[in-house]
Design an enzyme around this catalytic site. Structure first.
Site, PDB file in Angstrom:
ATOM      1  N   ALA A 183       0.734  -1.073   0.002  1.00  0.00           N
ATOM      2  CA  ALA A 183       0.014   0.143  -0.120  1.00  0.00           C
ATOM      3  C   ALA A 183       1.011   1.181   0.092  1.00  0.00           C
ATOM      4  O   ALA A 183       2.185   1.322   0.318  1.00  0.00           O
ATOM      5  CB  ALA A 183      -0.834   0.016   1.181  1.00  0.00           C
ATOM      6  N   GLY A 185       0.216  -5.047   0.953  1.00  0.00           N
ATOM      7  CA  GLY A 185      -1.232  -4.982   0.448  1.00  0.00           C
ATOM      8  C   GLY A 185      -0.718  -5.717  -1.182  1.00  0.00           C
ATOM      9  O   GLY A 185      -1.975  -6.136  -1.839  1.00  0.00           O
ATOM     10  N   GLU A 211      -1.634  -9.215  -0.483  1.00  0.00           N
ATOM     11  CA  GLU A 211      -2.862  -9.558   0.087  1.00  0.00           C
ATOM     12  C   GLU A 211      -3.805  -9.392  -1.362  1.00  0.00           C
ATOM     13  O   GLU A 211      -4.669 -10.052  -1.587  1.00  0.00           O
ATOM     14  CB  GLU A 211      -3.049  -8.082   1.076  1.00  0.00           C
ATOM     15  CG  GLU A 211      -2.784  -8.352   2.313  1.00  0.00           C
ATOM     16  CD  GLU A 211      -2.885  -7.381   3.226  1.00  0.00           C
ATOM     17  OE1 GLU A 211      -3.312  -7.576   4.315  1.00  0.00           O
ATOM     18  OE2 GLU A 211      -2.362  -6.149   2.742  1.00  0.00           O
ATOM     19  N   GLU A 225       5.077  -5.469   6.725  1.00  0.00           N
ATOM     20  CA  GLU A 225       4.366  -4.470   7.477  1.00  0.00           C
ATOM     21  C   GLU A 225       4.974  -4.213   9.067  1.00  0.00           C
ATOM     22  O   GLU A 225       4.679  -3.018   9.466  1.00  0.00           O
ATOM     23  CB  GLU A 225       2.760  -4.463   7.854  1.00  0.00           C
ATOM     24  CG  GLU A 225       1.978  -4.337   6.266  1.00  0.00           C
ATOM     25  CD  GLU A 225       1.746  -5.536   5.421  1.00  0.00           C
ATOM     26  OE1 GLU A 225       1.311  -5.750   4.430  1.00  0.00           O
ATOM     27  OE2 GLU A 225       2.670  -6.484   5.692  1.00  0.00           O
TER      28      GLU A 225
HETATM   29  N1  T1G Z   1       4.765   3.321  -0.703  1.00  0.00           N
HETATM   30  C1  T1G Z   1       5.143   4.389  -1.034  1.00  0.00           C
HETATM   31  N2  T1G Z   1       6.596   4.580  -1.535  1.00  0.00           N
HETATM   32  C2  T1G Z   1       7.010   3.436  -1.500  1.00  0.00           C
HETATM   33  C3  T1G Z   1       6.825   2.176  -0.994  1.00  0.00           C
HETATM   34  C4  T1G Z   1       5.427   2.237  -0.564  1.00  0.00           C
HETATM   35  N3  T1G Z   1       4.803   1.118  -0.121  1.00  0.00           N
HETATM   36  N4  T1G Z   1       7.763   1.534  -1.450  1.00  0.00           N
HETATM   37  C5  T1G Z   1       8.987   2.136  -1.923  1.00  0.00           C
HETATM   38  N5  T1G Z   1       8.405   3.471  -1.941  1.00  0.00           N
HETATM   39  C6  T1G Z   1       9.373   4.625  -2.691  1.00  0.00           C
HETATM   40  C7  T1G Z   1      10.510   4.838  -1.797  1.00  0.00           C
HETATM   41  O1  T1G Z   1      10.116   5.831  -1.008  1.00  0.00           O
HETATM   42  C8  T1G Z   1      11.269   5.478  -2.837  1.00  0.00           C
HETATM   43  O2  T1G Z   1      10.935   6.675  -3.019  1.00  0.00           O
HETATM   44  C9  T1G Z   1      11.068   4.603  -4.109  1.00  0.00           C
HETATM   45  O3  T1G Z   1       9.909   4.216  -3.959  1.00  0.00           O
HETATM   46  C10 T1G Z   1      11.785   3.608  -4.519  1.00  0.00           C
HETATM   47  O4  T1G Z   1      11.861   2.785  -3.357  1.00  0.00           O
HETATM   48  C11 T1G Z   1      -2.506  -2.648   3.449  1.00  0.00           C
HETATM   49  C12 T1G Z   1      -0.665  -1.594   5.267  1.00  0.00           C
HETATM   50  C13 T1G Z   1       9.985  -2.319  -2.660  1.00  0.00           C
HETATM   51  C14 T1G Z   1      11.931  -3.578  -1.890  1.00  0.00           C
HETATM   52  O5  T1G Z   1       6.988  -2.086   3.333  1.00  0.00           O
HETATM   53  O6  T1G Z   1      10.675  -2.384   0.838  1.00  0.00           O
HETATM   54  O7  T1G Z   1       0.936  -2.706   2.383  1.00  0.00           O
HETATM   55  O8  T1G Z   1      13.014   7.948  -2.453  1.00  0.00           O
HETATM   56  O9  T1G Z   1      14.420   3.269  -2.763  1.00  0.00           O
HETATM   57  O10 T1G Z   1      15.551  -0.026  -2.831  1.00  0.00           O
HETATM   58  O11 T1G Z   1      -1.451  -4.370   4.519  1.00  0.00           O
HETATM   59  O12 T1G Z   1      10.921  -0.001  -1.578  1.00  0.00           O
HETATM   60  O13 T1G Z   1      12.927   7.568  -4.711  1.00  0.00           O
HETATM   61  O14 T1G Z   1      11.182   9.323  -3.383  1.00  0.00           O
HETATM   62  O15 T1G Z   1      13.066   1.494  -1.570  1.00  0.00           O
HETATM   63  O16 T1G Z   1      14.644  -1.184  -5.122  1.00  0.00           O
HETATM   64  C15 T1G Z   1       4.262  -2.707   2.829  1.00  0.00           C
HETATM   65  C16 T1G Z   1       8.205  -1.212   1.246  1.00  0.00           C
HETATM   66  C17 T1G Z   1       3.367  -1.387   2.747  1.00  0.00           C
HETATM   67  C18 T1G Z   1       7.591  -2.459   1.253  1.00  0.00           C
HETATM   68  C19 T1G Z   1      12.272  -1.526  -3.345  1.00  0.00           C
HETATM   69  N6  T1G Z   1       5.020  -2.626   1.767  1.00  0.00           N
HETATM   70  N7  T1G Z   1       9.174  -1.084   0.098  1.00  0.00           N
HETATM   71  O17 T1G Z   1      13.473  -1.258  -2.909  1.00  0.00           O
HETATM   72  O18 T1G Z   1      13.802   1.001  -3.899  1.00  0.00           O
HETATM   73  S1  T1G Z   1       2.397  -1.542   3.913  1.00  0.00           S
HETATM   74  C20 T1G Z   1       6.683  -2.396   2.360  1.00  0.00           C
HETATM   75  C21 T1G Z   1      10.396  -1.604  -0.011  1.00  0.00           C
HETATM   76  C22 T1G Z   1       1.120  -2.285   3.495  1.00  0.00           C
HETATM   77  C23 T1G Z   1      -1.165  -3.292   3.720  1.00  0.00           C
HETATM   78  C24 T1G Z   1      -0.097  -2.587   4.411  1.00  0.00           C
HETATM   79  C25 T1G Z   1      11.546  -1.255  -1.096  1.00  0.00           C
HETATM   80  C26 T1G Z   1      11.237  -2.180  -2.228  1.00  0.00           C
HETATM   81  P1  T1G Z   1      12.052   8.033  -3.257  1.00  0.00           P
HETATM   82  P2  T1G Z   1      13.281   2.100  -2.675  1.00  0.00           P
HETATM   83  P3  T1G Z   1      14.343  -0.395  -3.719  1.00  0.00           P
END
Ligand code: T1G
Ligand code: NAD
Length: 708
Positions: free
Chosen positions: A63, A107, A110, A130
């Site tokens: 998400a 998400g 999910e 998460e």
């Molecule tokens: N939401 C918003 N921005 C995100 C994002 C996300 N989920 N994931 C990455 N970004 C942005 C990040 O800030 C960066 O921005 C750019 O994308 C590139 O990311 C309902 C509640 C996927 C392994 O926790 O682990 O789902 O700095 O530099 O090294 O149940 O990003 O360029 O402006 O990290 O190649 C759960 C989070 C959310 C995964 C890629 N998901 N992301 O790594 O690139 S909660 C996560 C990561 C949720 C549901 C719940 C990593 C990546 P900018 P990056 P990367």
């Protein structure tokens, strides 16, 4: 349809493509786009099966965390829950195939589990990370995952948050098949295959939900592990509670429990702090005056001078990244010692299953040795890690200046010394930079990248980029005594000593900070790093000591007795052969003797005062560092402390913590301490100003034209 979500239909197969670069975050707009596509599919009888796929480098990485941050700050009232949309997809009445590549996280997974079939390319990672953001899956993940992968696997994935490989996901039932070649082609073929087959709804698959007896053991073990390995974190325990509800309640009821736990976590300080840390780790990579397009230099071969505690670990860091290393020492014996400790570290890592033996063998082949500076003539980068002495370091740098090729980067791993002074020993100050690794270098994620007055932007950009390749968190800091981390850590440990001098026991001080969430108490940390390191630096800098200010003395006295900590089997604590610490009555009696000789009144000191004095010292010195521009943003200081000093991530770092409890409250308490304890507690001008203006460190950073 929106740009974020495209719908195409070919021969009865509908393809829904999510296109929200860079990571296809499942924002509200994407969710609305998917809902619109589902509506068109629901009413189209010509559609026999559906494929969901992500455009670009990944499926949905979760998400949109930014939207959460806005929701928590009240900027957006309520985000439409994803659950009803996932139920619509599950109930579409025609098979839905989820085609995964890159990452399917949070998400994203999910959504995938609401589909009827999941296929993936090898190398894909799936996960529910998460908890790393202080929340739990909030779109049915804790209810669908145990139905697909079983209770134990679901608990492991949701409570620990680690990604799972496609191969492992296939084995545990999350995926139905791994496909090679073009994913969309394979997905459409798979959809054609299953078009006439039943569409199994994950929420109705209860066969893997186990028995109460089996589950009781799983949950008990998981809770115990969460309490010890994820100490202080709320979300892992909440994730376990949510999965437990899946084993005891019907799907809908379980989802309600999940929603309650999710919301409770989302609005917790822990989640705010962990989301701050998530974006912070990405923010520190952005240097305002070194734009992304700044040219960088190739770093394909590295030299390291000194194969001691740090040199050896640094060699492993580069070898682990596949970069050949040439290690230099003063003599063969020292080289053999250095190599032996490298081989021992790798053997331990292989024994613990962190690396395969093949990986270890390949890495060791990348580490070669020399006794001759001349052999660094082709190195792209040389890292110096010799004893902490200015004369010796300048000698080494003048040698490197003589032998290294013109555009080689010359880096020093000094913990405290002046980078510009070291650079002055060369004719190429623009190529000199500090690369301050933390011990053990092959484990600690932090890399302080120290900018000298003449360091070029290419060299800075190259090292920032290199830190990612080395799997480190690179933070650019200014050149001053101790840079950011050690400059703040000195006062922090001094205050810990003062508390002991005033009557607190060694264990009381360490236990208070440990309970606060620090990985280790300040005194035990000193024993780990070696009390002699600080003692040598204090002796070398006696002339810099401010007059009229109280000086801590117990650690110097312990060092005079040869008690350097773990390395000598005794320091603040005594250590057995496995380096296990235990309180040493001899130290307590020495302290009582020394403090009575120094006529220091003894008193009972609360754990709260211990924590406040140690943590507020960090904040006060951090405020000075921020105002001087030694750190670009408050978040840079936080990321240094989360990745180099064992500061609890769920408190966000010293500066975020101060903002959370209130800068005014911290300031007022520091003024009280100044009254009672003296001018070490003189408030930093920035802290005073922000307190008076009712502002935060995050606001200060953003106002200074760089993000918080
Ligand atoms: N939401 C918003 N921005 C995100 C994002 C996300 N989920 N994931 C990455 N970004 C942005 C990040 O800030 C960066 O921005 C750019 O994308 C590139 O990311 C309902 C509640 C996927 C392994 O926790 O682990 O789902 O700095 O530099 O090294 O149940 O990003 O360029 O402006 O990290 O190649 C759960 C989070 C959310 C995964 C890629 N998901 N992301 O790594 O690139 S909660 C996560 C990561 C949720 C549901 C719940 C990593 C990546 P900018 P990056 P990367
Ligand atoms: P160490 O004493 O373990 O190792 C230093 C090594 O340098 C020794 O093996 C010595 O033989 C070698 N050496 C000295 N002169 C040399 C020369 N001319 N050519 C080649 N090798 C030479 O010290 P360490 O703890 O690894 O510290 C090294 C540097 O890293 C210091 O500047 C220190 O401040 C810094 N540092 C240390 C730590 C830590 O926790 N130990 C953490 C970060 C940075």
């Amino acid at each position: 349809m929106s740009d974020l979500v495209q719908l195409t239909k070919t021969d009865g197969i509908a393809v829904v493509t999510i296109n929200n670069p860079p990571v296809n975050a499942l924002s509200s707009a994407v969710a609305s786009g998917i809902a619109a596509a589902v509506a068109l599919i629901e009413n189209d009888d010509a559609v026999r099966a559906v494929v969901f796929i992500g455009a670009g480098r990944t499926f949905i990485a979760g998400a949109d965390i930014k939207e959460f941050a806005e929701r928590m700050s009240g900027k957006i009232i309520c985000r439409e829950s994803l659950k009803p949309l996932l139920l619509r997809i599950e109930d579409l009445g025609k098979p839905v195939v989820m085609a995964l590549h890159g990452t399917a996280f949070g998400g994203g997974l999910e959504l995938a589990m609401a589909g009827h079939y999941r296929i993936a390319l090898p190398g894909t990672q799936v996960g529910q990370p998460e908890v790393k953001l202080g929340i739990i899956p909030g779109a049915g993940g804790t209810q669908r995952l145990p139905r697909l992968a079983g209770v134990a696997k679901a608990v492991e994935m949701c409570a620990q948050g680690a990604p799972v490989s496609a191969e492992d996901a296939l084995k545990s039932g999350v995926l139905d098949s791994l496909v090679e070649g073009d994913l969309l082609t394979a997905a459409i073929a798979f959809a054609r295959e299953v078009a006439a087959k039943p569409a199994p709804k994950t929420r109705e698959r209860n066969e893997k939900l186990g028995t109460p007896e089996q589950n009781a053991t799983i949950f008990a073990a998981a809770r115990e592990k969460a309490r010890s390995k994820q100490r202080g974190l709320l979300a892992p325990l909440a994730a376990i509670d949510a999965i437990e509800s899946a084993t005891k309640l019907p799907f809908e009821k379980g989802c309600q429990i999940e929603e309650e736990l999710f919301t409770k976590c989302l609005f917790s300080d822990q989640s705010k702090a962990l989301i701050h840390a998530f974006f912070g780790e990405r923010e520190v990579a952005k240097i305002p005056d070194v734009p992304k397009e700044t040219p960088t230099l190739n770093v394909e071969s590295v030299g390291i001078v000194g194969a001691g505690t740090m040199g050896g670990g640094i060699a492993m860091v580069f070898a682990n990244a596949g970069i050949p290393v040439l290690l230099k020492e003063t003599d063969r014996a020292a080289l053999d010692r250095g190599l032996a400790s490298i081989q021992k570290n790798y053997a331990n890592s292989a024994k613990r299953g962190r690396f395969t033996q093949q990986f270890v063998d390949e890495r060791l082949k990348l580490i070669n040795t020399t006794l001759d500076f001349g052999e660094f003539s082709n190195a792209d980068l040389v890292v110096e890690a010799v004893f902490e002495g200015m004369t010796l370091k300048k000698e080494v740098f003048s040698q490197l200046d003589r032998v290294c090729k013109p555009n080689a980067i010359l880096a020093t791993n000094t913990s405290t010394l002046d980078i510009d002074e070291i650079a002055s020993a060369t004719s190429r100050q623009q190529s000199v930079i500090g690369l301050h690794f933390f011990s053990p270098a092959n484990v600690m994620r932090l890399l302080e990248i120290v900018r000298g007055a003449a360091t070029s932007k290419e060299v800075i950009a190259t090292c920032m980029q290199l830190s990612k390749k080395l799997n480190k968190v690179g933070v650019l800091v200014g050149n001053c005594m101790g840079f950011v981390g050690n400059r703040m850590f000195g006062p922090y440990r001094r205050e810990a000593q003062f508390l002991v001098e005033e009557g607190a026991s060694v264990t009381a001080v360490d236990d208070a900070l440990y309970e606060f969430g620090m990985a280790m108490g300040p005194l035990a940390t000193g024993d780990l790093a070696g009390l002699d390191v600080g003692w040598r630096i204090r002796k070398e800098n006696r002339h810099l000591q401010k007059t009229g200010l109280r000086q801590a003395f117990i650690e110097d006295r312990l060092c005079e007795l040869g008690r350097f900590g773990q390395k000598t089997g005794a320091g603040w604590y005594k250590y057995n052969e496995n380096r296990k610490p235990s309180p040493d009555p001899q130290v307590s009696s020495l302290i009582r003797q020394w403090t009575s000789e120094a006529r220091i009144p003894q008193r009972q000191i609360s754990a709260q005062e211990i924590v406040e004095r140690c943590i507020y010292t960090l904040v006060n010195e951090g405020a000075r560092i921020l105002e001087e521009g030694i750190a670009l943003r408050a978040v840079d200081i936080d990321i240094v402390y989360l990745n180099g000093y064992g500061f609890p991530a769920y408190r966000g770092g010293p500066m975020w913590y101060a903002d959370t409890i209130g800068v005014k409250k911290v300031y007022d308490r520091i003024c009280e301490f100044q009254q009672r304890l003296g001018n070490w507690w003189e408030p930093a001008p920035l802290l005073q100003r922000l307190a008076e203006q009712g502002k935060t460190f995050a606001e200060f950073s953003s106002r200074r034209g760089v993000a918080a």
